[in-house]
Design a protein around this motif. Structure first.
Motif, PDB file in Angstrom:
ATOM      1  N   LYS A 176       5.664 -10.942 -12.830  1.00 23.61           N
ATOM      2  CA  LYS A 176       4.508 -10.890 -11.938  1.00 23.61           C
ATOM      3  C   LYS A 176       4.856 -10.403 -10.534  1.00 23.61           C
ATOM      4  O   LYS A 176       4.554 -11.068  -9.523  1.00 23.61           O
ATOM      5  N   LYS A 177       5.467  -9.200 -10.461  1.00 19.07           N
ATOM      6  CA  LYS A 177       5.743  -8.610  -9.159  1.00 19.07           C
ATOM      7  C   LYS A 177       5.804  -7.090  -9.273  1.00 19.07           C
ATOM      8  O   LYS A 177       6.058  -6.541 -10.340  1.00 19.07           O
ATOM      9  N   ALA A 178       5.554  -6.436  -8.157  1.00 18.80           N
ATOM     10  CA  ALA A 178       5.715  -4.991  -8.032  1.00 18.80           C
ATOM     11  C   ALA A 178       6.751  -4.758  -6.944  1.00 18.80           C
ATOM     12  O   ALA A 178       6.790  -5.496  -5.949  1.00 18.80           O
ATOM     13  N   ILE A 179       7.587  -3.746  -7.126  1.00 16.87           N
ATOM     14  CA  ILE A 179       8.727  -3.542  -6.237  1.00 16.87           C
ATOM     15  C   ILE A 179       8.764  -2.083  -5.782  1.00 16.87           C
ATOM     16  O   ILE A 179       8.654  -1.160  -6.592  1.00 16.87           O
ATOM     17  N   ILE A 180       8.962  -1.886  -4.471  1.00 17.63           N
ATOM     18  CA  ILE A 180       9.132  -0.557  -3.876  1.00 17.63           C
ATOM     19  C   ILE A 180      10.434  -0.570  -3.096  1.00 17.63           C
ATOM     20  O   ILE A 180      10.739  -1.542  -2.393  1.00 17.63           O
ATOM     21  N   TYR A 181      11.190   0.500  -3.184  1.00 13.10           N
ATOM     22  CA  TYR A 181      12.478   0.640  -2.493  1.00 13.10           C
ATOM     23  C   TYR A 181      13.470  -0.455  -2.870  1.00 13.10           C
ATOM     24  O   TYR A 181      14.409  -0.743  -2.130  1.00 13.10           O
ATOM     25  N   GLY A 182      13.279  -1.114  -3.985  1.00 13.57           N
ATOM     26  CA  GLY A 182      14.216  -2.095  -4.498  1.00 13.57           C
ATOM     27  C   GLY A 182      14.264  -3.412  -3.738  1.00 13.57           C
ATOM     28  O   GLY A 182      14.923  -4.346  -4.156  1.00 13.57           O
ATOM     29  N   GLU A 183      13.550  -3.511  -2.602  1.00 15.57           N
ATOM     30  CA  GLU A 183      13.616  -4.726  -1.818  1.00 15.57           C
ATOM     31  C   GLU A 183      12.286  -5.169  -1.237  1.00 15.57           C
ATOM     32  O   GLU A 183      12.172  -6.262  -0.688  1.00 15.57           O
ATOM     33  N   ARG A 184      11.264  -4.337  -1.378  1.00 18.66           N
ATOM     34  CA  ARG A 184       9.939  -4.710  -0.873  1.00 18.66           C
ATOM     35  C   ARG A 184       9.089  -5.117  -2.061  1.00 18.66           C
ATOM     36  O   ARG A 184       8.890  -4.331  -2.984  1.00 18.66           O
ATOM     37  N   VAL A 185       8.644  -6.342  -2.033  1.00 18.73           N
ATOM     38  CA  VAL A 185       8.049  -6.951  -3.214  1.00 18.73           C
ATOM     39  C   VAL A 185       6.628  -7.445  -2.919  1.00 18.73           C
ATOM     40  O   VAL A 185       6.368  -7.990  -1.849  1.00 18.73           O
ATOM     41  N   LYS A 186       5.787  -7.249  -3.907  1.00 20.08           N
ATOM     42  CA  LYS A 186       4.431  -7.800  -3.867  1.00 20.08           C
ATOM     43  C   LYS A 186       4.284  -8.699  -5.081  1.00 20.08           C
ATOM     44  O   LYS A 186       4.576  -8.300  -6.203  1.00 20.08           O
ATOM     45  N   LEU A 209      -0.023  -0.600   0.741  1.00 20.45           N
ATOM     46  CA  LEU A 209      -0.832   0.415   0.063  1.00 20.45           C
ATOM     47  C   LEU A 209      -2.272  -0.079   0.032  1.00 20.45           C
ATOM     48  O   LEU A 209      -2.539  -1.177  -0.436  1.00 20.45           O
ATOM     49  N   LYS A 210      -3.171   0.752   0.533  1.00 20.31           N
ATOM     50  CA  LYS A 210      -4.584   0.378   0.588  1.00 20.31           C
ATOM     51  C   LYS A 210      -5.352   1.043  -0.546  1.00 20.31           C
ATOM     52  O   LYS A 210      -4.909   2.043  -1.117  1.00 20.31           O
ATOM     53  N   GLU A 211      -6.508   0.495  -0.819  1.00 20.09           N
ATOM     54  CA  GLU A 211      -7.389   0.982  -1.886  1.00 20.09           C
ATOM     55  C   GLU A 211      -7.781   2.448  -1.694  1.00 20.09           C
ATOM     56  O   GLU A 211      -7.962   3.185  -2.654  1.00 20.09           O
ATOM     57  N   ASP A 212      -7.891   2.897  -0.446  1.00 19.90           N
ATOM     58  CA  ASP A 212      -8.370   4.249  -0.149  1.00 19.90           C
ATOM     59  C   ASP A 212      -7.258   5.307  -0.140  1.00 19.90           C
ATOM     60  O   ASP A 212      -7.415   6.374   0.441  1.00 19.90           O
ATOM     61  N   ASN A 213      -6.133   5.018  -0.776  1.00 19.00           N
ATOM     62  CA  ASN A 213      -4.989   5.935  -0.877  1.00 19.00           C
ATOM     63  C   ASN A 213      -4.332   6.214   0.477  1.00 19.00           C
ATOM     64  O   ASN A 213      -3.783   7.288   0.710  1.00 19.00           O
ATOM     65  N   ILE A 242      -6.298   7.360  -9.495  1.00 15.36           N
ATOM     66  CA  ILE A 242      -5.291   6.502 -10.120  1.00 15.36           C
ATOM     67  C   ILE A 242      -6.009   5.565 -11.080  1.00 15.36           C
ATOM     68  O   ILE A 242      -7.011   4.951 -10.702  1.00 15.36           O
ATOM     69  N   PRO A 243      -5.523   5.452 -12.334  1.00 11.10           N
ATOM     70  CA  PRO A 243      -6.176   4.531 -13.276  1.00 11.10           C
ATOM     71  C   PRO A 243      -6.372   3.150 -12.636  1.00 11.10           C
ATOM     72  O   PRO A 243      -5.487   2.634 -11.955  1.00 11.10           O
ATOM     73  N   ALA A 244      -7.556   2.565 -12.856  1.00 10.69           N
ATOM     74  CA  ALA A 244      -7.937   1.312 -12.189  1.00 10.69           C
ATOM     75  C   ALA A 244      -6.927   0.196 -12.409  1.00 10.69           C
ATOM     76  O   ALA A 244      -6.612  -0.545 -11.468  1.00 10.69           O
ATOM     77  N   ASP A 245      -6.391   0.059 -13.628  1.00  6.54           N
ATOM     78  CA  ASP A 245      -5.447  -1.034 -13.876  1.00  6.54           C
ATOM     79  C   ASP A 245      -4.169  -0.869 -13.063  1.00  6.54           C
ATOM     80  O   ASP A 245      -3.606  -1.840 -12.566  1.00  6.54           O
ATOM     81  N   ILE A 246      -3.723   0.374 -12.897  1.00  7.18           N
ATOM     82  CA  ILE A 246      -2.526   0.631 -12.086  1.00  7.18           C
ATOM     83  C   ILE A 246      -2.843   0.422 -10.610  1.00  7.18           C
ATOM     84  O   ILE A 246      -2.100  -0.243  -9.892  1.00  7.18           O
ATOM     85  N   LYS A 247      -3.960   0.976 -10.165  1.00  8.17           N
ATOM     86  CA  LYS A 247      -4.316   0.850  -8.752  1.00  8.17           C
ATOM     87  C   LYS A 247      -4.482  -0.611  -8.358  1.00  8.17           C
ATOM     88  O   LYS A 247      -3.997  -1.043  -7.314  1.00  8.17           O
ATOM     89  N   ASN A 248      -5.149  -1.392  -9.196  1.00  2.00           N
ATOM     90  CA  ASN A 248      -5.329  -2.818  -8.902  1.00  2.00           C
ATOM     91  C   ASN A 248      -3.995  -3.538  -8.801  1.00  2.00           C
ATOM     92  O   ASN A 248      -3.867  -4.513  -8.064  1.00  2.00           O
ATOM     93  N   THR A 249      -3.009  -3.068  -9.529  1.00  2.00           N
ATOM     94  CA  THR A 249      -1.687  -3.702  -9.512  1.00  2.00           C
ATOM     95  C   THR A 249      -0.868  -3.294  -8.298  1.00  2.00           C
ATOM     96  O   THR A 249      -0.204  -4.119  -7.693  1.00  2.00           O
ATOM     97  N   ILE A 250      -0.920  -2.013  -7.913  1.00  2.00           N
ATOM     98  CA  ILE A 250      -0.028  -1.539  -6.841  1.00  2.00           C
ATOM     99  C   ILE A 250      -0.579  -1.728  -5.442  1.00  2.00           C
ATOM    100  O   ILE A 250       0.184  -1.818  -4.484  1.00  2.00           O
ATOM    101  N   VAL A 251      -1.903  -1.777  -5.285  1.00  2.00           N
ATOM    102  CA  VAL A 251      -2.486  -1.919  -3.950  1.00  2.00           C
ATOM    103  C   VAL A 251      -2.124  -3.286  -3.384  1.00  2.00           C
ATOM    104  O   VAL A 251      -2.181  -4.295  -4.074  1.00  2.00           O
ATOM    105  N   GLY A 252      -1.711  -3.293  -2.115  1.00  2.00           N
ATOM    106  CA  GLY A 252      -1.395  -4.549  -1.461  1.00  2.00           C
ATOM    107  C   GLY A 252      -0.231  -4.429  -0.502  1.00  2.00           C
ATOM    108  O   GLY A 252       0.221  -3.331  -0.162  1.00  2.00           O
ATOM    109  N   TYR A 253       0.256  -5.566  -0.072  1.00  2.00           N
ATOM    110  CA  TYR A 253       1.311  -5.666   0.935  1.00  2.00           C
ATOM    111  C   TYR A 253       2.633  -6.042   0.265  1.00  2.00           C
ATOM    112  O   TYR A 253       2.704  -7.045  -0.441  1.00  2.00           O
ATOM    113  N   TYR A 254       3.666  -5.245   0.510  1.00  2.00           N
ATOM    114  CA  TYR A 254       5.006  -5.461  -0.037  1.00  2.00           C
ATOM    115  C   TYR A 254       5.905  -5.873   1.118  1.00  2.00           C
ATOM    116  O   TYR A 254       6.113  -5.107   2.060  1.00  2.00           O
ATOM    117  N   ARG A 255       6.446  -7.067   1.052  1.00  2.00           N
ATOM    118  CA  ARG A 255       7.322  -7.528   2.127  1.00  2.00           C
ATOM    119  C   ARG A 255       8.779  -7.512   1.669  1.00  2.00           C
ATOM    120  O   ARG A 255       9.073  -7.644   0.480  1.00  2.00           O
TER     121      ARG A 255
END
Length: 154
Positions: free
Chosen positions: A142-152, A65-69, A39-52
């Protein structure tokens, strides 16, 4: 001539082949997709993390999502599923990125293989599935969203 053959052999081993990094998936819905863990580094750095979950005070269900896929995806009313993930690509290995018009925002799709969450029946129905998960990256807010309700928060 011998020197040229040695150089060509070395280069063929030193330059990675994208074809080896691309995997073809048959999803649970029977469709076929391609993906890569590269995954391109800029995308991976953005998406990796905890979405609550922004709608619940305890933040559940969540996605991590962890760094190690790898990571975890929790659905409503279930224990978290362990997942392994790839970014969706075309058959040549180019990531499929949908960019916003006139803004920096974008969307990508992850291909996720769901492991067992230890539950059965409806609470364990995703165990063994391979599905697509959309990730919307809103760089303006300044946020990333999964399933429309889980946000990082980025």
């Amino acid at each position: 001539m011998k020197k040229l053959v040695c150089i060509m052999a070395f280069l063929s081993m030193a330059i990675p082949s994208n074809a080896q990094e691309i995997e073809k998936f048959k999803l649970t819905d029977e469709s076929e997709r391609f993906g890569t863990k590269v995954i391109p580094a800029d995308i991976k750095n953005t998406i990796v993390g905890y979405y609550r979950n922004i709608d619940n005070s305890d933040g559940k269900p969540f996605v991590e999502l962890k760094e190690d896929n790898t990571g975890f995806v929790q659905m409503h009313g279930t224990e978290p599923y362990p997942v392994e993930y790839w970014i969706e690509t075309d058959e040549k290995g180019e990531p499929l990125i949908q960019k916003g018009e006139g803004n920096p925002n974008y969307a990508i799709v992850l291909i996720a293989k769901f492991g067992s969450n230890g539950q059965t029946g409806v609470h364990g129905k995703y165990s063994g599935d391979t599905n697509r998960i959309a990730v919307f990256v809103d760089l303006i807010n300044k946020k990333a969203i999964i399933y429309g309700e889980r946000v990082k928060v980025l």
